[in-house]
Design an enzyme around this catalytic site. Sequence first.
Site, PDB file in Angstrom:
ATOM      1  N   GLU A 232      31.642  30.908  75.321  1.00 17.65           N
ATOM      2  CA  GLU A 232      32.837  31.275  75.816  1.00 17.65           C
ATOM      3  C   GLU A 232      33.147  31.813  77.075  1.00 17.65           C
ATOM      4  OE1 GLU A 232      34.574  34.082  72.783  1.00 17.65           O
ATOM      5  OE2 GLU A 232      34.525  32.781  70.967  1.00 17.65           O
ATOM      6  N   GLU A 413      31.451  29.083  65.676  1.00 12.25           N
ATOM      7  CA  GLU A 413      32.298  30.572  65.273  1.00 12.25           C
ATOM      8  C   GLU A 413      33.611  30.316  64.503  1.00 12.25           C
ATOM      9  OE1 GLU A 413      32.308  33.813  67.852  1.00 12.25           O
ATOM     10  OE2 GLU A 413      30.431  33.099  68.962  1.00 12.25           O
TER      11      GLU A 413
HETATM   12  C1  FCB Z   1      33.582  35.731  70.123  1.00 10.94           C
HETATM   13  C2  FCB Z   1      32.342  36.207  70.284  1.00 10.94           C
HETATM   14  C3  FCB Z   1      31.532  36.619  69.122  1.00 10.94           C
HETATM   15  C4  FCB Z   1      32.187  37.675  68.523  1.00 10.94           C
HETATM   16  C5  FCB Z   1      33.395  36.992  67.791  1.00 10.94           C
HETATM   17  C6  FCB Z   1      33.889  37.927  66.795  1.00 10.94           C
HETATM   18  O1  FCB Z   1      34.636  35.631  70.826  1.00 10.94           O
HETATM   19  O2  FCB Z   1      31.632  34.816  70.885  1.00 10.94           O
HETATM   20  O3  FCB Z   1      30.333  37.240  70.062  1.00 10.94           O
HETATM   21  O4  FCB Z   1      32.542  38.879  69.160  1.00 10.94           O
HETATM   22  O5  FCB Z   1      34.114  36.590  68.788  1.00 10.94           O
END
Ligand code: FCB
Length: 506
Positions: A232, A413
């Site tokens: 990210e 994620e």
């Molecule tokens: C993302 C991050 C991860 C975690 C989630 C909730 O943006 O990559 O580390 O904090 O959010």
Amino acid sequence: MSIVTRRRLHHRAASAGAATTAGADLTATPVAPAGPGTAPDTADPADPASATVDDADPDRHSDTDGRLGLRFPPDFGWGAATSAYQVEGAAKDDGRGESVWDTFSRTPGRTHGGDTGDVAADHYHRYPTDLDLMRDIGLRSYRFSIAWPRVQPDGSGAPNQRGLDFYRRLVDGLHDRGITPMATLFHWDLPQALQDTGGWENRDTAYRFADYARAVFDALGAQVPVWLTVNEPKTVVQNGYIIGHHAPGRQDPDAAYLVAHHLHLAHGLAVAQLRDTGSTSRIGPALNLHPCYPADDSPASVAAARLYDGYENRLYLDPVFTGSYPADVLADLGPDSRLARGIHDGDLETISAPVDLLAVQYYTPIYVTATGGTERRWPTSVATWQQIFPEGMYDILTRVTRDYGPVPITVTENGLPTPDALAADGTVDDAGRVAFLRDHLAAAHRAIAAGVPLESYHVWSLLDNFEWEQGYDQRWGLIYVDYPTQRRVLKSSAHWYRRVIADNAI
Ligand code: FCB
């Protein structure tokens, strides 16, 4: 840079495995209900950490899963994710150096309750237990990150063998249990020594990252089939350098977009390093992508949403996949921006070297008004920046495939925080997480049916952990962590996920 200063920046910008799934025959045949839980007993009497595991009988959990009968492609990579600073703890063990997150979290007022990652989920010491829990859930893939300050405590020079050894043990432990390792090289824990020389504003940090990546590839490369470069970059840019509520806590938009360029450069240089080792492992970026929708049909909202999409998505996708920055964003930033001045000849060729896959991280949509502001449309989770909108998963996956070609995709994620509590009977009922995961997986299933080459999916997160500025206040895990004792308890979502994996279906 009108929109940068005018728009209400999102707390968290949103994001996005093997190519054999496109066009797969995803029959919606009914799935036989899973039988009673058959999880092996994970407790190893010789391991005190293991003895703290409470793998309660799944039959005691409420059955909130409402099977949808949607089968996934054979060999789909069911996974879960963590990152080093959020779970490892052991801040001073085995020669680990300081990172910007050590500095930031120890600064009064920066995190909820002054929480730090010093101990976190103590995964550095309890990883054998955590590996056994992954096996018991049935994970096929585990995405974790490597802490640069464990490998190079000061950000450069000879690697610290004791730091590398931890990841060697972790990777071996995954293979021993039939779980495929997926390693992220940078999940925000920049060595403080490099921050002291300018951090990501300093172009040299990208070259330091390439050296670090090489050391990791040389040590672990053959054992890790999938590498992710930078987690990210947008969150570093927005939260670290514009809003300032992530490390290093800056509020300087002009610096922020130069940082974006150097993070892209770091990605490209790491890809080149992996290729140079002759490795056959795959590599790609990990991007949080947010579908940006106009709040209404007016031409002004449509135009504002388009530019917003430039800042949220195309600024991170285009350099890697098209070798150029989006013209609208560059124009909005102006010809004298530090980004425009920071692009050297050859950088975009480096950045756009072919990747093997795209990791997408999806959390929330964004609705953009005619004036470039944002609106809330859907209920939020405990994280108020997150609107729950599973359809956004379908939209972002199909969009990247349409706009950037059929690159294999892994979702690295997806998840939400819920107000989890340990009940008197020793269970944790997180029905909200089960519903969220089921609905987002249904959207992912539709995307696969529409031709998206989605090869795997990782829940954020395996374990409750240090959620950055929120500290331990938000629980994102499939596994509950009782921080005072570090006892692990599988939540009802973990039991549900075990059945999904066993059935290869939701
Ligand atoms: C993302 C991050 C991860 C975690 C989630 C909730 O943006 O990559 O580390 O904090 O959010």
